[in-house]
Scaffold this motif. Structure first.
Motif, mmCIF file in Angstrom:
data_model
loop_
_atom_site.group_PDB
_atom_site.id
_atom_site.type_symbol
_atom_site.label_atom_id
_atom_site.label_comp_id
_atom_site.label_asym_id
_atom_site.label_seq_id
_atom_site.Cartn_x
_atom_site.Cartn_y
_atom_site.Cartn_z
ATOM 1 N N LEU A 1 0.826 -1.203 0.000
ATOM 2 C CA LEU A 1 0.000 0.000 0.000
ATOM 3 C C LEU A 1 0.863 1.258 0.000
ATOM 4 O O LEU A 1 1.794 1.385 0.795
ATOM 5 N N ALA A 2 0.559 2.174 -0.912
ATOM 6 C CA ALA A 2 1.243 3.471 -0.951
ATOM 7 C C ALA A 2 0.533 4.401 0.027
ATOM 8 O O ALA A 2 -0.621 4.764 -0.196
ATOM 9 N N ALA A 3 1.203 4.764 1.093
ATOM 10 C CA ALA A 3 0.562 5.561 2.146
ATOM 11 C C ALA A 3 1.498 6.649 2.662
ATOM 12 O O ALA A 3 1.496 6.984 3.842
ATOM 13 N N ASP A 4 2.284 7.217 1.737
ATOM 14 C CA ASP A 4 3.205 8.291 2.099
ATOM 15 C C ASP A 4 2.442 9.614 2.072
ATOM 16 O O ASP A 4 2.032 10.081 1.009
ATOM 17 N N LYS A 5 2.252 10.212 3.232
ATOM 18 C CA LYS A 5 1.429 11.421 3.317
ATOM 19 C C LYS A 5 2.265 12.688 3.445
ATOM 20 O O LYS A 5 1.752 13.741 3.828
ATOM 21 N N VAL B 1 -2.059 11.235 -1.419
ATOM 22 C CA VAL B 1 -3.388 11.763 -1.138
ATOM 23 C C VAL B 1 -3.856 12.456 -2.418
ATOM 24 O O VAL B 1 -3.097 13.216 -3.027
ATOM 25 N N TYR B 2 -5.104 12.204 -2.826
ATOM 26 C CA TYR B 2 -5.551 12.643 -4.142
ATOM 27 C C TYR B 2 -6.855 13.429 -4.040
ATOM 28 O O TYR B 2 -7.762 13.062 -3.299
ATOM 29 N N GLY B 3 -6.905 14.501 -4.802
ATOM 30 C CA GLY B 3 -8.012 15.442 -4.739
ATOM 31 C C GLY B 3 -7.563 16.762 -4.168
ATOM 32 O O GLY B 3 -8.147 17.816 -4.456
ATOM 33 N N GLY C 1 -8.399 15.956 0.354
ATOM 34 C CA GLY C 1 -8.288 14.823 -0.556
ATOM 35 C C GLY C 1 -8.589 13.495 0.107
ATOM 36 O O GLY C 1 -8.943 13.412 1.288
ATOM 37 N N TYR C 2 -8.413 12.430 -0.667
ATOM 38 C CA TYR C 2 -8.637 11.066 -0.202
ATOM 39 C C TYR C 2 -7.319 10.298 -0.220
ATOM 40 O O TYR C 2 -6.522 10.416 -1.157
ATOM 41 N N ASP C 3 -7.103 9.473 0.793
ATOM 42 C CA ASP C 3 -5.924 8.618 0.828
ATOM 43 C C ASP C 3 -6.028 7.565 -0.277
ATOM 44 O O ASP C 3 -7.130 7.182 -0.704
ATOM 45 N N GLU C 4 -4.855 7.057 -0.706
ATOM 46 C CA GLU C 4 -4.883 6.030 -1.749
ATOM 47 C C GLU C 4 -5.674 4.802 -1.303
ATOM 48 O O GLU C 4 -6.347 4.157 -2.115
ATOM 49 N N ALA C 5 -5.617 4.481 -0.029
ATOM 50 C CA ALA C 5 -6.366 3.330 0.472
ATOM 51 C C ALA C 5 -7.867 3.507 0.283
ATOM 52 O O ALA C 5 -8.613 2.518 0.221
ATOM 53 N N ASP C 6 -8.338 4.759 0.169
ATOM 54 C CA ASP C 6 -9.763 5.011 -0.064
ATOM 55 C C ASP C 6 -10.157 4.787 -1.519
ATOM 56 O O ASP C 6 -11.344 4.590 -1.817
#
Length: 921
Positions: A285-289, A310-312, A346-351
């Motif tokens: 999982l890519a979770a680098d914030k 994080v996207y958006g 934005g939304y996390d990649e996990a979302d």
């Protein structure tokens, strides 16, 4: 009398059809059985394969005496004359050392690796069986000089000699002679849709330029994966692996990997095979914030937070600038607003990504030898479907991505002629960044969100507009109000918006990756050495390729129909041995012509000399050239990814791509090349306000890139100790990469004073200018150099290996601050391994360690430092002769210290597995 005659005839018939049965065993020099050895009766089509214990049985009608021939990859062939019916015979095969192994790719003809005119690495069946990595493709990183960027559990990108991203367009991978580069994605898909480990016969790697024989894009290296021929490798084999991946961000998750191969020779003229494999699990999982501009920033303390995964939150702008563009805001209140950047939540990649990974591969081939000799006709198909994440300018989920290849090949020992087609279908793939952006816009437009934010901020700030505490409270209140009604992951409303966005190919409202591009390829080679060996070994060959780009305007500028263009190449090679065959001279030259560019010549010359009484030392030197044509995306892409516009620079593409901003200013791809400022100068201008800091961008449309590569290498064997090392220096010309430029919405950067003033004024607002990422060539000299050294040593059944790689680039960034070379390679890398196939009866092990120096990563997605890391992998195995099986237990990244190989990719944790292979000979 009639009875006697009948008995004589019957006796003669029995004698005439008498069959001789030979039973035997094949062992190595240490008296260990060798499975999978081909044993045949010389001069006949009678053959068999040894079982797991090295045993075989042959039945032949040939009279005594006859000769048995035993052969297996990694061993010298052995013969044994059988003179009469005896007990069990024993055939001993001697190991071929690393230097005596045969390779084909270096010169397009079989030759000893020891005498190869250029650096070449080989990885075979033995290495696959002993691999400590959970998959053999990942184990290729243990080859000296090889780097692997891990994009996903199922998608790994091989690189040699620097200049790599996940979309490594400078590296070529051929599977049974077919290039498995995705036509639109422009990069090798690793083993996502490659070969099952059961069907791999050998892997050969040529680092460095190879264009003289292999044409465009064989630039920094080329990998050859060769599958097993069903005439030589028959039977049913299978494997099954299972275990867990462990990562802090994703937790512990199960995975499995299974495969089966079936091959049979129906006669000495016809054989067939099929293979199937399936990998399924949970990805890294890519979770680098980390904030892209301020690594210490968080959403809570930074209004303009833009997280890496994080996207958006890419929808952002200056609060004052956004208010100035909004006709509903009273200009009188602008002084109350700070010039602070504000971004949407934005939304996390996990979302946005369920993080599943899958690789499904199917291969089938029919082999026909009409004359029961070396002339062979092959009809083969390779089909692959995968789900994984890839990363370029954005992160893209390749969901149910499909690649197919179909080939017809005719060959014998002296020639081959093949034609194949490669076609891709993006399936249900989507862009993760645009998914976040457009889910936000489904419930509230950017305009409405920022309007609500500005209104609440003004209502909250009160009489203290310059008080930091008041500003912080006002930002918090403004975000709370603007986020009212925000879609929450896990709710039906969010899922409905997610499905709608990911099935919409219009990036203005959706994120679906719509792609069905393909290419057709034909190539051939004829080796005249059987006719000209008294003078020299001579080869000639050529190739032709036609691209068909079909994205319906979603990636390329092909809104009016598919884009087609072609290229071809011709080459020849001369090779001569002199001085008791110790001196080997090789010269080759190739001419390539693309429909879009002028023709290009790629010569190569090498010399090697073998010395020592037993010819156990070899010195080699070469100079060769390479070139690569701009990729399909370099030429024809036209894609708005939010923060920048990606544009290709084929002449017909410059006016075909257009976009409009909120103020109806029109931009074309041509503007990026003829009416733009360099991005770095616009940034300086924003900081200083000095118009003299602005620099007009002077970039040209992209053209082919060239390299001249110099290399010197040395190989030597001293008993059980083998050394192989080389140094190289590469000089690049017209280096291809992307450059960021800023196009003003109005005015002309080189126009009249009034037009120039209007252009400068357009830079004041992000709404009246656009950032372009344009394909071009660097005018600055770029060079790279390095050294690679490795040794192997055998002692009492133990195999020891170690290697060191040094890599560096020579590029003055200050001379071209907007140009990124994407070297992306550690300066120092050390690898070591130890193993023993038979530590004691039926038990073996293998372990390796890889240490990488830190390095700086550059790509369109993000830039930043990659810390140094150490990875330890190990496996133990136990053979079960009665089942013809091998049980393997292994672990990758023992210790669990997570690492990453690129900015924005998932951190790599540990992987633990148990595997069982059956009849994998």
């Amino acid at each position: 009398m009639r009875t006697i005659t009948l008995m004589v005839v019957l006796l003669m018939s029995i004698v005439g059809t008498a069959q001789n049965v030979v039973q035997g065993r094949v062992i190595d020099g240490f008296d260990q059985p060798i499975p999978g050895v081909s044993v045949s009766v010389k001069g006949t089509d009678v053959s068999t394969i040894t079982d797991f214990d090295g045993n075989f049985t042959l039945t032949t009608e040939k009279d005594y005496p006859f000769t048995l021939v035993a052969s297996s990859i990694g061993f010298d062939d052995a013969t044994l004359v059988v003179t009469s019916q005896t007990g069990e015979v024993t055939i001993v095969l001697e190991d071929i050392t690393f230097l005596d192994e045969l390779v084909i790719s270096a010169s397009r003809a079989p030759e000893r690796l020891f005498e190869s005119p250029v650096t070449i690495e080989r990885y075979g069946i033995k290495e696959i069986k002993n691999a400590a990595s959970a998959d053999f493709y990942g184990d290729l990183e243990n080859i000296k000089g090889v780097d692997i960027n891990t994009n996903s559990l199922a998608l790994k990108s091989i690189n040699t000699r620097g200049f790599a991203t996940f979309t490594n367009t400078r590296f070529v991978q051929l599977i049974d002679g077919m290039d498995n580069t995705a036509p639109a994605l422009n990069f090798v898909l690793g083993n996502l849709v490659g070969l099952s480990e059961l069907d791999v016969a050998s892997v050969e790697l040529l680092p460095g330029a190879s264009s003289a024989l292999y044409g465009a894009n064989a630039f920094n290296g080329i990998l050859f994966m060769n599958s097993k021929n069903p005439f030589d490798h028959q039977g049913i084999s299978a494997y099954a692996k299972g275990g867990i991946t462990s990562q802090e961000a994703a937790g512990d998750n199960e995975f499995y990997d299974v495969g089966v191969r079936i091959a049979h020779a129906f006669s000495d003229k016809f054989a067939a095979k099929v293979s199937f494999s399936l990998l399924n699990g949970t990805d890294w999982l890519a979770a680098d914030k980390r904030d892209l501009d301020n690594p210490g920033a968080t959403r809570e303390n930074t209004p303009g937070y833009d997280g890496l995964n994080v996207y958006g939150d890419e929808a952002k702008g200056s609060l004052r600038g956004l208010a100035a563009q909004n006709p509903g805001v009273n200009p009188a209140v602008l002084p109350l607003l700070p010039d602070t950047v504000v971004s949407r939540t934005g939304y996390d990649e996990a979302d946005l990504n369920d993080n599943d990974v899958e690789s499904l591969k199917f291969d089938g081939a029919l082999h026909f030898r009409p004359f029961a000799d070396d002339f062979e006709v092959i009809l083969a198909s390779k089909l692959g479907r995968g789900t994984t994440v890839t990363q370029d300018a954005n992160r893209t989920l390749l969901r149910n991505f499909f690649l197919q290849q179909h080939k017809l090949e005719i060959k014998n020992d002296n020639f081959f002629l093949r034609g194949y087609v490669t076609a891709e279908d993006a399936g249900d793939s989507y862009d993760i960044r645009f998914t976040g952006l457009n889910i936000n816009n489904r419930w509230k437009s950017d305009s409405q969100w920022f309007t609500e934010y500005i209104g609440t901020y003004l209502a909250t700030i009160g009489a203290n507009p310059n008080d930091p505490a008041a500003q912080e409270a006002a930002h918090a209140a403004a975000r709370q109000v603007a986020d009212t009604g925000r879609l929450i992951p896990g709710t039906p409303e969010f899922q409905q918006a997610f499905e709608s966005v990911t099935n919409d190919p219009d990036l203005a409202s959706g994120s679906k990756f719509l792609e069905k591009s393909s290419f057709r390829h034909a190539d051939g080679n004829y080796n005249f050495s059987h006719l000209t060996s008294n003078f020299a070994d001579i080869q000639v060959g050529g190739s032709f390729r036609e691209y068909k780009l079909d994205s319906e305007g979603t990636v390329f500028t092909d809104i009016d129909g598919p884009i087609r263009y072609s290229e071809y190449g011709l080459y020849t090679q001369f090779q001569r041995k002199l001085l008791d065959e110790r001196l080997k001279l090789t010269g080759s030259v190739r001419y390539d012509k693309s429909q879009l560019f002028d023709g290009n010549f790629s010569p190569r010359f090498s010399v090697s000399y073998t010395f020592g009484a037993n010819k156990t030392r070899n010195l080699r030197a070469s100079v060769q050239t390479g070139f690569r044509n701009p990729t399909t995306q370099d030429l024809f892409i036209g894609l708005d990814i939010g923060r920048t516009l990606l544009v290709g620079s084929a002449e017909e593409n410059l006016d075909r791509f257009t976009t409009v901003d909120d103020f109806n200013n029109v931009y074309t791809a041509r503007d990026a090349y003829e009416n733009s400022y360099s991005a770095s100068s616009v940034q300086r201008f924003a900081e200083t306000g000095d118009i003299n800091d602005l620099e007009v961008a002077s970039i040209d449309i992209v053209k082919p890139e060239r390299v001249t590569a110099y290399e010197v290498g040395y190989r030597a064997q001293f008993g059980a100790f083998i050394f192989d090392g080389s140094v190289y220096y590469n000089q690049f010309e017209d280096f291809i990469a992307n450059e960021n430029v800023i196009v003003p919405g109005q005015g002309v950067v080189n126009g009249t004073p009034a037009e120039q003033l209007l252009a400068v004024q357009s830079l004041a607002s992000a709404g009246t200018r656009r950032t372009f990422t344009a394909s071009t060539n660097s005018e600055v000299d770029i060079n790279s150099y390095g050294a690679i050294a490795g040794f192997t040593y055998k002692l009492n059944g133990f195999d020891f290996n170690a290697s060191y790689t040094f890599a560096e680039q020579d590029f003055d960034q200050e001379k071209d601050p907007d140009f990124r070379s994407n070297f992306n390679t550690p300066k120092h890398k050390v690898k070591a391994s130890i193993g023993n196939d038979e530590l004691f009866k039926n038990f073996g092990f293998n372990a390796n360690v890889i240490w990488s120096d830190d390095y700086f990563w550059e790509s369109d997605f993000g830039v930043g430092a990659i810390p140094s890391y150490t990875v330890i992998n190990a496996q133990v195995n136990y053979s079960i002769p009665v089942l013809k099986a091998r049980l393997k237990i292994g672990a990758n990244n023992i210790g669990g210290d997570e690492y990453f190989t690129a900015i924005g990719s998932g951190f790599i944790g540990s992987q633990y597995y148990v595997g069982l292979s059956i009849n994998n000979l």
